[in-house]
Motif scaffolding. Structure first.
Motif, PDB file in Angstrom:
ATOM      1  N   SER A   1     -42.470  14.486  10.209  1.00 43.24           N
ATOM      2  CA  SER A   1     -43.221  14.991  11.361  1.00 43.24           C
ATOM      3  C   SER A   1     -43.121  13.982  12.496  1.00 43.24           C
ATOM      4  O   SER A   1     -43.278  12.784  12.271  1.00 43.24           O
ATOM      5  N   THR A   2     -42.842  14.457  13.691  1.00 39.57           N
ATOM      6  CA  THR A   2     -42.847  13.577  14.856  1.00 39.57           C
ATOM      7  C   THR A   2     -44.047  13.939  15.710  1.00 39.57           C
ATOM      8  O   THR A   2     -44.463  15.093  15.763  1.00 39.57           O
ATOM      9  N   SER A   3     -44.608  12.925  16.383  1.00 42.38           N
ATOM     10  CA  SER A   3     -45.826  13.190  17.138  1.00 42.38           C
ATOM     11  C   SER A   3     -45.736  12.798  18.602  1.00 42.38           C
ATOM     12  O   SER A   3     -46.379  13.418  19.433  1.00 42.38           O
ATOM     13  N   ASN A   4     -44.956  11.790  18.934  1.00 39.37           N
ATOM     14  CA  ASN A   4     -44.973  11.300  20.303  1.00 39.37           C
ATOM     15  C   ASN A   4     -43.638  10.647  20.635  1.00 39.37           C
ATOM     16  O   ASN A   4     -43.065   9.952  19.813  1.00 39.37           O
ATOM     17  N   ALA A   5     -43.162  10.904  21.839  1.00 38.25           N
ATOM     18  CA  ALA A   5     -41.948  10.250  22.322  1.00 38.25           C
ATOM     19  C   ALA A   5     -42.292   9.502  23.607  1.00 38.25           C
ATOM     20  O   ALA A   5     -42.869  10.084  24.526  1.00 38.25           O
TER      21      ALA A   5
END
Length: 96
Positions: free
Chosen positions: A41-45
């Motif tokens: 899961s990715t949350s922030n870039a």
């Protein structure tokens, strides 16, 4: 490309890189476990010029041979990326 699209592209590249690395690692775990699965899961870039950092987590589920009880661990970390041509390339990872 809008900033939102750029961030989405960075997140997608980070997720793909993590999934590829974990898929490759799955064969190493096959000797000791009857099952190996994961969810990325990715949350922030965060983008700064031609570099980016994408934060997220990986949940790994292992079932030891001879057991039906899964062992579940979640790890958070940051994937670093650099801009290449019109996209992103993952260059590293560090665990939080």
């Amino acid at each position: 490309m809008t900033p939102e699209q750029d961030a989405a592209a960075a997140r997608a590249t980070a997720q793909s890189a993590a999934e590829s690395a974990l898929s490759a690692a799955a064969s190493a775990y096959s000797a000791g476990f009857s099952s190996f699965s994961f969810k990325v899961s990715t949350s922030n870039a965060v983008i700064s010029g031609n570099s980016a950092q994408v934060s997220g987590s990986v949940t790994i589920t292992l079932v030891p041979r001879g057991s039906s009880t899964p062992v579940v661990d979640t790890y958070s970390g940051i994937v670093t990326l650099v801009r290449e041509d019109c996209g992103w390339v993952a260059t590293g990872y560090r665990q939080n």
